[in-house]
Design a protein around this motif. Structure first.
Motif, PDB file in Angstrom:
ATOM      1  N   MET A  14      71.745   8.413   2.145  1.00 60.58           N
ATOM      2  CA  MET A  14      72.511   8.021   3.331  1.00 60.58           C
ATOM      3  C   MET A  14      72.818   6.527   3.319  1.00 60.58           C
ATOM      4  O   MET A  14      73.934   6.115   3.661  1.00 60.58           O
ATOM      5  CB  MET A  14      71.739   8.404   4.596  1.00 60.58           C
ATOM      6  N   VAL A  15      71.854   5.726   2.929  1.00 62.11           N
ATOM      7  CA  VAL A  15      72.062   4.283   2.882  1.00 62.11           C
ATOM      8  C   VAL A  15      73.126   3.929   1.851  1.00 62.11           C
ATOM      9  O   VAL A  15      74.004   3.097   2.113  1.00 62.11           O
ATOM     10  CB  VAL A  15      70.736   3.543   2.592  1.00 62.11           C
ATOM     11  N   ASN A  16      73.095   4.565   0.697  1.00 63.28           N
ATOM     12  CA  ASN A  16      74.106   4.295  -0.327  1.00 63.28           C
ATOM     13  C   ASN A  16      75.494   4.723   0.123  1.00 63.28           C
ATOM     14  O   ASN A  16      76.481   4.063  -0.194  1.00 63.28           O
ATOM     15  CB  ASN A  16      73.727   4.970  -1.642  1.00 63.28           C
ATOM     16  N   ARG A  17      75.595   5.813   0.870  1.00 64.41           N
ATOM     17  CA  ARG A  17      76.898   6.259   1.398  1.00 64.41           C
ATOM     18  C   ARG A  17      77.453   5.221   2.371  1.00 64.41           C
ATOM     19  O   ARG A  17      78.626   4.849   2.291  1.00 64.41           O
ATOM     20  CB  ARG A  17      76.748   7.624   2.083  1.00 64.41           C
ATOM     21  N   LEU A  18      76.628   4.761   3.297  1.00 61.84           N
ATOM     22  CA  LEU A  18      77.091   3.762   4.255  1.00 61.84           C
ATOM     23  C   LEU A  18      77.438   2.453   3.554  1.00 61.84           C
ATOM     24  O   LEU A  18      78.445   1.825   3.879  1.00 61.84           O
ATOM     25  CB  LEU A  18      76.038   3.528   5.337  1.00 61.84           C
ATOM     26  N   SER A  19      76.661   2.074   2.567  1.00 56.97           N
ATOM     27  CA  SER A  19      76.957   0.864   1.798  1.00 56.97           C
ATOM     28  C   SER A  19      78.316   0.985   1.102  1.00 56.97           C
ATOM     29  O   SER A  19      79.098   0.034   1.078  1.00 56.97           O
ATOM     30  CB  SER A  19      75.854   0.621   0.772  1.00 56.97           C
ATOM     31  N   PHE A  20      78.605   2.168   0.567  1.00 53.94           N
ATOM     32  CA  PHE A  20      79.893   2.419  -0.081  1.00 53.94           C
ATOM     33  C   PHE A  20      81.040   2.262   0.920  1.00 53.94           C
ATOM     34  O   PHE A  20      82.066   1.630   0.621  1.00 53.94           O
ATOM     35  CB  PHE A  20      79.902   3.820  -0.702  1.00 53.94           C
ATOM     36  N   LEU A  21      80.878   2.846   2.113  1.00 54.92           N
ATOM     37  CA  LEU A  21      81.922   2.757   3.136  1.00 54.92           C
ATOM     38  C   LEU A  21      82.145   1.311   3.573  1.00 54.92           C
ATOM     39  O   LEU A  21      83.288   0.889   3.774  1.00 54.92           O
ATOM     40  CB  LEU A  21      81.547   3.617   4.341  1.00 54.92           C
ATOM     41  N   LEU A  22      81.078   0.557   3.710  1.00 56.91           N
ATOM     42  CA  LEU A  22      81.209  -0.857   4.073  1.00 56.91           C
ATOM     43  C   LEU A  22      81.904  -1.641   2.963  1.00 56.91           C
ATOM     44  O   LEU A  22      82.747  -2.497   3.237  1.00 56.91           O
ATOM     45  CB  LEU A  22      79.835  -1.453   4.364  1.00 56.91           C
ATOM     46  N   ASN A  23      81.549  -1.332   1.733  1.00 54.42           N
ATOM     47  CA  ASN A  23      82.160  -2.014   0.588  1.00 54.42           C
ATOM     48  C   ASN A  23      83.665  -1.773   0.543  1.00 54.42           C
ATOM     49  O   ASN A  23      84.427  -2.670   0.170  1.00 54.42           O
ATOM     50  CB  ASN A  23      81.498  -1.565  -0.707  1.00 54.42           C
ATOM     51  N   GLU A  24      84.101  -0.575   0.926  1.00 50.45           N
ATOM     52  CA  GLU A  24      85.544  -0.283   0.966  1.00 50.45           C
ATOM     53  C   GLU A  24      86.275  -1.182   1.960  1.00 50.45           C
ATOM     54  O   GLU A  24      87.462  -1.428   1.814  1.00 50.45           O
ATOM     55  CB  GLU A  24      85.785   1.178   1.331  1.00 50.45           C
ATOM     56  N   MET A  25      85.563  -1.654   2.988  1.00 50.82           N
ATOM     57  CA  MET A  25      86.140  -2.546   3.990  1.00 50.82           C
ATOM     58  C   MET A  25      85.842  -4.018   3.665  1.00 50.82           C
ATOM     59  O   MET A  25      85.978  -4.887   4.519  1.00 50.82           O
ATOM     60  CB  MET A  25      85.581  -2.202   5.379  1.00 50.82           C
ATOM     61  N   ASN A  26      85.402  -4.270   2.433  1.00 56.16           N
ATOM     62  CA  ASN A  26      85.067  -5.629   1.968  1.00 56.16           C
ATOM     63  C   ASN A  26      83.952  -6.267   2.794  1.00 56.16           C
ATOM     64  O   ASN A  26      83.998  -7.466   3.099  1.00 56.16           O
ATOM     65  CB  ASN A  26      86.299  -6.524   1.935  1.00 56.16           C
TER      66      ASN A  26
END
Length: 73
Positions: A14-26
């Protein structure tokens, strides 16, 4: 030095998924995986002990991503 705030604690998936989504928004993030650190050191830690941090400067920008993520789960 920038102040970091914890925005989520859960399983590493779950943490990696949220990190990925945040990374997409820079929005850069820091993951602290205590379970993996404990395994490497030779002692156990309870599941769900992975934390996600972002800089306090990005808090407002990240709120929408976090809300959508919580709806997704």
């Amino acid at each position: 030095m920038k102040e970091h705030i914890k925005i989520y604690t859960g399983t590493s998936i779950m943490v990696n998924r949220l990190s990925f989504l945040l990374n997409e928004m820079n929005i850069p993030s820091i993951i602290k995986d205590y379970k993996e650190s404990g395994r490497l050191a030779g002692f156990g830690v309870i599941e769900g002990s992975t934390e996600l941090f972002i800089s306090d400067d990005n808090r407002k920008k990240a709120n929408e991503v976090i809300k959508n993520f919580e709806k997704e789960i």
